[in-house]
Scaffold this motif. Structure first.
Motif, PDB file in Angstrom:
ATOM      1  N   LEU A 163       0.839  -1.197   0.000  1.00 36.25           N
ATOM      2  CA  LEU A 163       0.000   0.000   0.000  1.00 36.25           C
ATOM      3  C   LEU A 163       0.875   1.249   0.000  1.00 36.25           C
ATOM      4  CD1 LEU A 163      -2.669  -1.029   2.663  1.00 36.25           C
ATOM      5  CD2 LEU A 163      -2.694  -1.423   0.190  1.00 36.25           C
ATOM      6  N   ILE A 164       0.437   2.261  -0.744  1.00 39.37           N
ATOM      7  CA  ILE A 164       1.125   3.549  -0.829  1.00 39.37           C
ATOM      8  C   ILE A 164       0.185   4.602  -0.257  1.00 39.37           C
ATOM      9  CG2 ILE A 164       2.416   5.109  -2.335  1.00 39.37           C
ATOM     10  CD1 ILE A 164       2.152   2.835  -4.510  1.00 39.37           C
ATOM     11  N   PRO A 165       0.350   4.972   1.006  1.00 38.24           N
ATOM     12  CA  PRO A 165      -0.569   5.946   1.610  1.00 38.24           C
ATOM     13  C   PRO A 165      -0.360   7.348   1.038  1.00 38.24           C
ATOM     14  CG  PRO A 165       0.598   4.645   3.279  1.00 38.24           C
ATOM     15  CD  PRO A 165       1.306   4.441   1.977  1.00 38.24           C
ATOM     16  N   ILE A 166      -1.451   7.984   0.634  1.00 36.16           N
ATOM     17  CA  ILE A 166      -1.425   9.325   0.046  1.00 36.16           C
ATOM     18  C   ILE A 166      -2.334  10.224   0.881  1.00 36.16           C
ATOM     19  CG2 ILE A 166      -1.805  10.694  -2.040  1.00 36.16           C
ATOM     20  CD1 ILE A 166      -1.850   7.877  -3.532  1.00 36.16           C
ATOM     21  N   TYR A 167      -1.831  11.403   1.199  1.00 38.02           N
ATOM     22  CA  TYR A 167      -2.607  12.360   1.986  1.00 38.02           C
ATOM     23  C   TYR A 167      -2.720  13.654   1.191  1.00 38.02           C
ATOM     24  CZ  TYR A 167      -4.181  15.067   6.038  1.00 38.02           C
ATOM     25  OH  TYR A 167      -4.903  15.852   6.911  1.00 38.02           O
ATOM     26  N   MET A 168      -3.971  14.032   0.893  1.00 39.15           N
ATOM     27  CA  MET A 168      -4.242  15.198   0.057  1.00 39.15           C
ATOM     28  C   MET A 168      -4.535  16.404   0.946  1.00 39.15           C
ATOM     29  SD  MET A 168      -4.393  16.051  -3.131  1.00 39.15           S
ATOM     30  CE  MET A 168      -5.038  17.352  -4.156  1.00 39.15           C
ATOM     31  N   GLY A 169      -3.470  17.008   1.492  1.00 41.57           N
ATOM     32  CA  GLY A 169      -3.609  18.130   2.406  1.00 41.57           C
ATOM     33  C   GLY A 169      -3.722  19.458   1.692  1.00 41.57           C
ATOM     34  N   TYR A 170      -3.363  20.537   2.409  1.00 39.27           N
ATOM     35  CA  TYR A 170      -3.442  21.881   1.831  1.00 39.27           C
ATOM     36  C   TYR A 170      -2.605  21.977   0.565  1.00 39.27           C
ATOM     37  CZ  TYR A 170      -5.527  23.506   6.205  1.00 39.27           C
ATOM     38  OH  TYR A 170      -6.353  23.694   7.284  1.00 39.27           O
ATOM     39  N   GLN A 171      -3.083  22.788  -0.373  1.00 43.67           N
ATOM     40  CA  GLN A 171      -2.392  22.987  -1.633  1.00 43.67           C
ATOM     41  C   GLN A 171      -1.718  24.356  -1.684  1.00 43.67           C
ATOM     42  OE1 GLN A 171      -2.104  20.386  -4.154  1.00 43.67           O
ATOM     43  NE2 GLN A 171      -2.619  19.470  -2.172  1.00 43.67           N
ATOM     44  N   ALA A 172      -0.846  24.512  -2.680  1.00 45.52           N
ATOM     45  CA  ALA A 172      -0.094  25.756  -2.819  1.00 45.52           C
ATOM     46  C   ALA A 172      -1.027  26.948  -3.018  1.00 45.52           C
ATOM     47  CB  ALA A 172       0.862  25.647  -4.000  1.00 45.52           C
ATOM     48  N   PRO A 173      -0.651  28.125  -2.528  1.00 44.43           N
ATOM     49  CA  PRO A 173      -1.461  29.321  -2.773  1.00 44.43           C
ATOM     50  C   PRO A 173      -1.649  29.601  -4.259  1.00 44.43           C
ATOM     51  CG  PRO A 173       0.185  29.759  -1.087  1.00 44.43           C
ATOM     52  CD  PRO A 173       0.522  28.422  -1.676  1.00 44.43           C
ATOM     53  N   CYS A 174      -0.691  29.161  -5.078  1.00 44.56           N
ATOM     54  CA  CYS A 174      -0.761  29.406  -6.529  1.00 44.56           C
ATOM     55  C   CYS A 174      -1.062  28.126  -7.294  1.00 44.56           C
ATOM     56  CB  CYS A 174       0.551  30.014  -7.013  1.00 44.56           C
ATOM     57  SG  CYS A 174       2.023  29.007  -6.650  1.00 44.56           S
ATOM     58  N   THR A 175      -1.799  27.204  -6.668  1.00 41.33           N
ATOM     59  CA  THR A 175      -2.114  25.943  -7.311  1.00 41.33           C
ATOM     60  C   THR A 175      -2.948  26.143  -8.574  1.00 41.33           C
ATOM     61  OG1 THR A 175      -3.090  23.743  -6.984  1.00 41.33           O
ATOM     62  CG2 THR A 175      -4.201  25.588  -5.917  1.00 41.33           C
ATOM     63  N   PHE A 176      -2.794  25.215  -9.515  1.00 42.54           N
ATOM     64  CA  PHE A 176      -3.633  25.207 -10.719  1.00 42.54           C
ATOM     65  C   PHE A 176      -4.907  24.395 -10.498  1.00 42.54           C
ATOM     66  CE2 PHE A 176       0.623  25.711 -12.934  1.00 42.54           C
ATOM     67  CZ  PHE A 176       0.436  27.055 -13.205  1.00 42.54           C
ATOM     68  N   ARG A 177      -5.018  23.761  -9.349  1.00 45.69           N
ATOM     69  CA  ARG A 177      -6.179  22.916  -9.093  1.00 45.69           C
ATOM     70  C   ARG A 177      -7.349  23.783  -8.650  1.00 45.69           C
ATOM     71  NH1 ARG A 177      -8.326  19.668  -4.664  1.00 45.69           N
ATOM     72  NH2 ARG A 177      -9.311  17.811  -5.542  1.00 45.69           N
ATOM     73  N   PRO A 178      -8.470  23.731  -9.360  1.00 48.06           N
ATOM     74  CA  PRO A 178      -9.609  24.590  -9.004  1.00 48.06           C
ATOM     75  C   PRO A 178     -10.248  24.163  -7.689  1.00 48.06           C
ATOM     76  CG  PRO A 178     -10.235  23.054 -10.750  1.00 48.06           C
ATOM     77  CD  PRO A 178      -8.752  22.894 -10.549  1.00 48.06           C
ATOM     78  N   ASN A 179     -10.753  25.138  -6.958  1.00 50.51           N
ATOM     79  CA  ASN A 179     -11.535  24.923  -5.735  1.00 50.51           C
ATOM     80  C   ASN A 179     -10.740  24.242  -4.621  1.00 50.51           C
ATOM     81  OD1 ASN A 179     -13.895  25.943  -7.087  1.00 50.51           O
ATOM     82  ND2 ASN A 179     -14.101  23.937  -8.074  1.00 50.51           N
ATOM     83  N   ALA A 180      -9.418  24.332  -4.672  1.00 52.62           N
ATOM     84  CA  ALA A 180      -8.602  23.693  -3.648  1.00 52.62           C
ATOM     85  C   ALA A 180      -8.618  24.499  -2.355  1.00 52.62           C
ATOM     86  CB  ALA A 180      -7.164  23.542  -4.141  1.00 52.62           C
ATOM     87  N   VAL A 181      -8.502  23.812  -1.236  1.00 50.33           N
ATOM     88  CA  VAL A 181      -8.253  24.464   0.049  1.00 50.33           C
ATOM     89  C   VAL A 181      -6.749  24.727   0.109  1.00 50.33           C
ATOM     90  CG1 VAL A 181      -8.430  24.292   2.548  1.00 50.33           C
ATOM     91  CG2 VAL A 181     -10.167  23.216   1.096  1.00 50.33           C
ATOM     92  N   LYS A 182      -6.362  26.001   0.252  1.00 51.44           N
ATOM     93  CA  LYS A 182      -4.961  26.380   0.095  1.00 51.44           C
ATOM     94  C   LYS A 182      -4.303  26.706   1.435  1.00 51.44           C
ATOM     95  CE  LYS A 182      -6.203  28.511  -4.327  1.00 51.44           C
ATOM     96  NZ  LYS A 182      -6.243  29.782  -5.101  1.00 51.44           N
ATOM     97  N   MET A 183      -3.014  26.456   1.499  1.00 53.11           N
ATOM     98  CA  MET A 183      -2.229  26.897   2.646  1.00 53.11           C
ATOM     99  C   MET A 183      -2.048  28.409   2.580  1.00 53.11           C
ATOM    100  SD  MET A 183       1.538  25.593   1.383  1.00 53.11           S
ATOM    101  CE  MET A 183       0.903  24.030   0.770  1.00 53.11           C
ATOM    102  N   THR A 184      -1.666  29.008   3.690  1.00 53.40           N
ATOM    103  CA  THR A 184      -1.410  30.448   3.729  1.00 53.40           C
ATOM    104  C   THR A 184       0.028  30.696   4.134  1.00 53.40           C
ATOM    105  OG1 THR A 184      -2.170  30.584   6.010  1.00 53.40           O
ATOM    106  CG2 THR A 184      -3.807  30.973   4.284  1.00 53.40           C
ATOM    107  N   GLY A 185       0.616  31.741   3.598  1.00 52.53           N
ATOM    108  CA  GLY A 185       2.020  32.032   3.844  1.00 52.53           C
ATOM    109  C   GLY A 185       2.409  32.070   5.310  1.00 52.53           C
ATOM    110  N   PRO A 186       1.751  32.889   6.139  1.00 52.46           N
ATOM    111  CA  PRO A 186       2.153  32.999   7.548  1.00 52.46           C
ATOM    112  C   PRO A 186       1.965  31.713   8.341  1.00 52.46           C
ATOM    113  CG  PRO A 186       0.804  34.872   6.879  1.00 52.46           C
ATOM    114  CD  PRO A 186       0.708  33.864   5.784  1.00 52.46           C
TER     115      PRO A 186
END
Length: 434
Positions: free
Chosen positions: A100-123
């Motif tokens: 098994l290869i565990p994958i965790y889909m956490g926060y995405q980059a502020p400049c992600t190309f993925r629409p509607n993503a929950v993004k991380m914040t710089g601070p």
């Protein structure tokens, strides 16, 4: 990668003019393995799919060329429900022989190309990386995925030219790695070859960021050959070299095996994956011991036909027809001769051999044929950041501040002074003595 896609020193151990200090923190942070841990390395083809298939589907897909499957264990951006993904499913599927290869889909980059993503914040990126890693570990443990497992943080493609965004992602991933290490797990990152993977390579030797142990890139070139785990664009072949690479080489499409059709992505791996416990029973009443031999103290008596959960196998005192010993989830050992594993004489796949991966902390680390720099070298030197897959430790020739040497899974030896385990002066639990 989810269904929505947009997808230092140059020193040689034993030949030093003067001892160099091993890395104490970034980039090669240590891993605090508990007694239940073991590493598991998978070499071969794999697939990942958004929703974990049923046990029946995984049984049918034993007719496929794949022997490992990526599973989405959690994260605020996980795109699919997981009705199958339980501890019982993990137990059933791994006993079929699947890795098994565990994958965790956490926060995405502020400049992600993925629409509607929950993004991380710089601070907050560093704190978010820590919290997401902690949640990933909790999700993994609930499924029976043990310490020593790799968990891959999924960082989808983003704008690589945005320097502020780049710095934010690197802070997040550095904290992701450090928290996984603190709790005894191996850090993996899945990233696009032109953004996240590129940026991790750019800071591979930076003391500002913790280096992940394994890198899984998205590169849809339709090439499944093992040779394509090298020569990646913008990433040195000396980075993530020893069982530390995976490549997703094809995106969403349908494949059918055993009469079952699934929508999958294709992957080629030589990388750490999940470790789990395998349930067996003992044939007769037998002692469990603190190490793999009759010279180790007994800790408990296991009643005849009682259940045990085997984490990994190693060698020790010969009992009956075998030198194989089974490490249990509580860190004790029992001779495999008394356990109803498939073989009474040798190792029993899919149980892995016991090993503990740690990064090396200098460049061009020599592997030796014995525990001293006086022994002959094996061909090739380990680049900095390579994984030393340690099976056991023993005393040998002193290097720097330690006489401890590490035996690797290929039978070679390296001085422990340049391996990022908890101590560079003495032995590191839970690694056994050779």
């Amino acid at each position: 990668m989810v269904r929505i896609r947009v997808a230092f020193v140059l020193l040689t151990a034993g030949l030093l003019l003067g001892p160099a200090l091993p890395a104490a923190a970034e980039p090669a942070t240590s891993i605090a393995y508990p007694v239940s841990a073991t590493g598991t390395r998978y070499i071969g083809l794999a697939f990942d799919t958004c929703t974990a298939p049923t046990v029946a589907q995984m049984t049918a897909w034993k007719a496929s060329p794949y022997r490992a499957v990526g599973i989405y264990i959690g994260g605020v951006n996980r795109g699919c429900a997981q009705p199958q993904l339980t501890a019982s499913w993990v137990s059933s599927v791994t006993k079929l022989g699947w890795r098994l290869i565990p994958i965790y889909m956490g926060y995405q980059a502020p400049c992600t190309f993925r629409p509607n993503a929950v993004k991380m914040t710089g601070p907050s990126a560093a704190a978010q990386g820590t919290s997401q890693a902690a949640d990933a570990i909790a999700k993994a443990r609930a499924l029976g995925i043990l310490p020593g497992s790799a968990i891959y943080g999924d960082m989808e493609h983003y704008n690589a030219t945005d320097t502020t965004c780049r710095a934010t992602v690197l802070r997040y991933l550095s904290s992701w790695t450090k928290e996984l290490h603190r709790q005894g797990y191996v850090s993996g990152v899945y990233a696009h070859q032109n953004s996240g993977a590129r940026h991790l390579a750019e800071v591979y030797n930076s003391t500002s960021y913790a280096r992940p142990d394994a890198l899984w890139i998205a590169r849809w070139d339709l090439n499944s050959a093992v040779s394509t785990l090298t020569n990646w664009p913008l990433i040195s072949n000396r980075y993530w070299l020893i069982g530390q690479r995976a490549k997703q080489y094809r995106g969403d499409h349908l494949e059918t095996y055993g009469g079952v059709t699934l929508n999958i992505d294709n992957d080629r791996l030589d990388a750490p994956v999940a470790s789990v416990a395998y349930a067996y029973t003992v044939r007769v009443a037998v002692y469990s011991r603190t190490g793999p031999g009759t010279n180790y103290p007994a800790t408990a008596t296991l009643a005849a036909n009682s259940g045990v959960r085997v984490v990994c196998q190693t060698y020790g005192t010969k009992i009956g027809a075998t030198i194989v010993w089974d490490k249990l989830t509580n860190g004790t050992y029992v001779s495999d001769y008394y356990v109803r594993t498939p073989s009474y004489t040798g190792y029993s796949p899919p149980i892995p051999g016991c090993s503990y991966p740690y990064q090396t902390t200098i460049d061009n680390l020599a592997r030796r044929k014995g525990p001293s720099s006086t022994y002959e070298r094996y061909p090739g030197l380990l680049p900095i950041g390579s994984l030393a897959w340690v099976t056991c430790q023993r005393a040998g020739g002193k290097v720097g501040t330690t006489v401890v040497w590490d035996r690797l899974t290929d039978g070679s030896w390296v001085t422990d002074y340049y391996v990022a385990n908890p101590s560079n002066t003495t032995y590191s639990a839970p690694i056994r003595r050779c």
